[in-house]
Design a protein around this motif. Structure first.
Motif, PDB file in Angstrom:
ATOM      1  N   ASP A   8       0.881  -1.284  -0.128  1.00  0.00           N
ATOM      2  CA  ASP A   8       0.092   0.075  -0.144  1.00  0.00           C
ATOM      3  C   ASP A   8       0.912   1.188   0.051  1.00  0.00           C
ATOM      4  N   ASP A   9       0.476   2.316  -0.860  1.00  0.00           N
ATOM      5  CA  ASP A   9       1.409   3.284  -0.991  1.00  0.00           C
ATOM      6  C   ASP A   9       1.033   4.379   0.405  1.00  0.00           C
ATOM      7  N   ASP A  10      -0.093   4.148   1.325  1.00  0.00           N
ATOM      8  CA  ASP A  10      -0.322   4.836   2.344  1.00  0.00           C
ATOM      9  C   ASP A  10       0.264   4.182   3.642  1.00  0.00           C
ATOM     10  N   LEU A  11       1.316   4.803   4.217  1.00  0.00           N
ATOM     11  CA  LEU A  11       2.019   4.220   5.146  1.00  0.00           C
ATOM     12  C   LEU A  11       1.158   4.033   6.409  1.00  0.00           C
ATOM     13  N   SER A  12       0.090   4.851   6.760  1.00  0.00           N
ATOM     14  CA  SER A  12      -0.815   4.759   7.848  1.00  0.00           C
ATOM     15  C   SER A  12      -1.572   3.464   7.767  1.00  0.00           C
ATOM     16  N   ILE A  13      -1.834   2.910   6.331  1.00  0.00           N
ATOM     17  CA  ILE A  13      -2.534   1.574   6.084  1.00  0.00           C
ATOM     18  C   ILE A  13      -1.862   0.534   6.493  1.00  0.00           C
ATOM     19  N   LEU A  14      -0.395   0.664   5.870  1.00  0.00           N
ATOM     20  CA  LEU A  14       0.438  -0.394   6.363  1.00  0.00           C
ATOM     21  C   LEU A  14       0.886  -0.554   7.731  1.00  0.00           C
ATOM     22  N   ASN A  15       0.831   0.730   8.564  1.00  0.00           N
ATOM     23  CA  ASN A  15       1.227   0.601  10.088  1.00  0.00           C
ATOM     24  C   ASN A  15      -0.220  -0.285  10.670  1.00  0.00           C
ATOM     25  N   GLU A  16      -1.329   0.261  10.267  1.00  0.00           N
ATOM     26  CA  GLU A  16      -2.721  -0.313  10.639  1.00  0.00           C
ATOM     27  C   GLU A  16      -2.620  -2.091  10.356  1.00  0.00           C
ATOM     28  N   LEU A  17      -2.223  -2.222   9.361  1.00  0.00           N
ATOM     29  CA  LEU A  17      -2.223  -3.678   9.069  1.00  0.00           C
ATOM     30  C   LEU A  17      -1.051  -4.380   9.989  1.00  0.00           C
ATOM     31  N   HIS A  18       0.012  -3.948  10.129  1.00  0.00           N
ATOM     32  CA  HIS A  18       0.979  -4.401  11.076  1.00  0.00           C
ATOM     33  C   HIS A  18       0.517  -4.716  12.519  1.00  0.00           C
ATOM     34  N   VAL A  19      -0.451  -3.932  12.977  1.00  0.00           N
ATOM     35  CA  VAL A  19      -0.922  -3.947  14.365  1.00  0.00           C
ATOM     36  C   VAL A  19      -2.204  -4.757  14.265  1.00  0.00           C
ATOM     37  N   LEU A  20      -2.729  -5.006  13.517  1.00  0.00           N
ATOM     38  CA  LEU A  20      -4.085  -5.888  12.989  1.00  0.00           C
ATOM     39  C   LEU A  20      -3.271  -7.425  13.053  1.00  0.00           C
ATOM     40  N   MET A  21      -2.320  -7.405  12.184  1.00  0.00           N
ATOM     41  CA  MET A  21      -1.797  -8.900  12.076  1.00  0.00           C
ATOM     42  C   MET A  21      -0.897  -9.236  13.351  1.00  0.00           C
ATOM     43  N   ASP A  22      -0.186  -8.205  13.895  1.00  0.00           N
ATOM     44  CA  ASP A  22       0.446  -8.557  15.226  1.00  0.00           C
ATOM     45  C   ASP A  22      -0.451  -9.068  16.303  1.00  0.00           C
ATOM     46  N   ASN A  23      -1.809  -8.448  16.363  1.00  0.00           N
ATOM     47  CA  ASN A  23      -2.795  -8.751  17.318  1.00  0.00           C
ATOM     48  C   ASN A  23      -3.357 -10.172  17.131  1.00  0.00           C
ATOM     49  N   TYR A  24      -3.743 -10.129  15.674  1.00  0.00           N
ATOM     50  CA  TYR A  24      -4.218 -11.588  15.257  1.00  0.00           C
ATOM     51  C   TYR A  24      -3.534 -12.751  15.466  1.00  0.00           C
ATOM     52  N   ARG A  25      -1.998 -12.602  15.253  1.00  0.00           N
ATOM     53  CA  ARG A  25      -0.917 -13.691  15.535  1.00  0.00           C
ATOM     54  C   ARG A  25      -0.974 -14.025  16.918  1.00  0.00           C
ATOM     55  N   VAL A  26      -1.065 -13.092  17.907  1.00  0.00           N
ATOM     56  CA  VAL A  26      -1.121 -13.550  19.470  1.00  0.00           C
ATOM     57  C   VAL A  26      -2.363 -14.144  19.924  1.00  0.00           C
ATOM     58  N   GLU A  27      -3.586 -13.496  19.365  1.00  0.00           N
ATOM     59  CA  GLU A  27      -4.756 -13.802  19.919  1.00  0.00           C
ATOM     60  C   GLU A  27      -5.293 -15.415  19.358  1.00  0.00           C
ATOM     61  N   ARG A  28      -4.985 -15.683  17.966  1.00  0.00           N
ATOM     62  CA  ARG A  28      -4.982 -16.981  17.456  1.00  0.00           C
ATOM     63  C   ARG A  28      -3.984 -17.992  17.700  1.00  0.00           C
ATOM     64  N   ASN A  29      -2.496 -17.478  18.134  1.00  0.00           N
ATOM     65  CA  ASN A  29      -1.506 -18.404  18.252  1.00  0.00           C
ATOM     66  C   ASN A  29      -1.110 -18.702  17.088  1.00  0.00           C
ATOM     67  N   GLN A  30      -1.011 -17.984  15.815  1.00  0.00           N
ATOM     68  CA  GLN A  30      -0.667 -18.319  14.569  1.00  0.00           C
ATOM     69  C   GLN A  30       0.854 -17.882  14.378  1.00  0.00           C
ATOM     70  N   GLU A  31       1.601 -18.752  13.607  1.00  0.00           N
ATOM     71  CA  GLU A  31       2.801 -18.503  13.155  1.00  0.00           C
ATOM     72  C   GLU A  31       2.792 -17.866  11.797  1.00  0.00           C
ATOM     73  N   ILE A  32       2.882 -16.652  11.740  1.00  0.00           N
ATOM     74  CA  ILE A  32       2.605 -15.825  10.488  1.00  0.00           C
ATOM     75  C   ILE A  32       3.900 -14.778  10.440  1.00  0.00           C
ATOM     76  N   THR A  33       4.517 -14.870   9.251  1.00  0.00           N
ATOM     77  CA  THR A  33       5.412 -13.643   9.061  1.00  0.00           C
ATOM     78  C   THR A  33       4.962 -12.859   8.097  1.00  0.00           C
ATOM     79  N   TYR A  34       5.411 -11.577   7.975  1.00  0.00           N
ATOM     80  CA  TYR A  34       4.840 -10.807   6.961  1.00  0.00           C
ATOM     81  C   TYR A  34       5.808  -9.460   6.474  1.00  0.00           C
ATOM     82  N   THR A  35       5.743  -9.269   5.528  1.00  0.00           N
ATOM     83  CA  THR A  35       6.680  -7.972   4.729  1.00  0.00           C
ATOM     84  C   THR A  35       5.661  -7.094   4.248  1.00  0.00           C
TER      85      THR A  35
END
Length: 245
Positions: A8-35
């Motif tokens: 995404d060219d919008d850094l705020s959206i990228l930051n939002e996705l980072h937070v969402l994915m980090d929270n999801y990984r912890v709450e769902r106990n999922q092994e997910i890497t992202y770039t």
């Protein structure tokens, strides 16, 4: 391990996705890497070099190359990636499915919708991985369903996968390695050192050849006919198929 990417060219959206994915990984106990990628050209360049992702969150409206065009480029290298478009407009919803998009997510992305979407896409990834192979072909990275694989033959150092729809896919590899990977599935038969057959597609077995439902013939090595027939009968009985002797 699931590999995801955000573009995404919008850094705020990228930051939002980072937070969402980090929270999801912890709450769902999922092994997910992202770039994260700020530019579609940067993303395409990495995929051209061989980088592979299971899931891609891709913005539709970006300067230069838009999301639909980016997906078209990606599909030349990878037909298996789950592409999820992100946009504030439904304008490109229909067009997105021409590149086999998994989903078309409208912004803003709420945690509840993100979680439901991730649950769904991870479930599908798991189902496909259990009965599929990832091939690195000349045309790019392709995921094939084992249920649609009729047989595989080796030609030199190349494995040729013959699919149910008549398509042939070629990938570098050894038959020994492939047989080892598929040993846990009871429907695959190593009929010959150069052939691996899906018994679901066998029509008849003779002392000289296995006739497949598409009329292709697989050679039977001398003295191995009884062994092949016995293995086929064991498979048929395991499926409760009626066998008349």
């Amino acid at each position: 391990m699931i590999k995801a990417a955000f573009c995404d060219d919008d850094l705020s959206i990228l930051n939002e996705l980072h937070v969402l994915m980090d929270n999801y990984r912890v709450e769902r106990n999922q092994e997910i890497t992202y770039t994260a990628f700020h530019s579609p050209l940067e993303l395409i360049a990495q995929i051209e070099k061989g980088m592979r992702f299971d899931i891609l969150f891709l913005d539709v409206l970006m300067p230069g190359v838009n999301g639909i065009e980016t997906a078209q480029e990606i599909r030349e290298y990878d037909s298996a990636m789950k592409i999820i478009f992100l946009t504030s407009s439904a304008e490109y919803a229909v067009e997105s499915y021409t590149v086999n998009a998994y989903f078309y997510q409208l912004k803003p992305i709420w945690p509840e919708s993100f979680y439901r979407l991730m649950d769904s896409v991870l479930k599908e990834c798991a189902q496909e991985q259990r009965r599929s192979l990832i091939l690195r072909c000349k045309s790019g990275i392709t995921q094939i369903s084992l249920d649609r694989l009729m047989y595989c033959e080796v030609q030199g150092r190349t494995l040729v996968f013959h699919m149910q729809n008549g398509e042939q896919l070629k990938s570098v590899g050894s038959m020994d390695d492939l047989s080892g990977q598929l040993a846990k599935y009871n429907n695959f038969l190593r009929a010959h050192r150069s052939y691996l057959v899906n018994m679901e597609y066998i029509k008849t077995i003779s002392s000289k050849a296995i006739l497949m439902v598409n009329q292709d013939e697989i050679p039977v090595p001398h003295g191995k006919c009884s062994e092949i027939k016995n293995q086929y009968l064991e498979y048929a009985f395991s499926k409760d198929q009626v066998v008349l002797a």
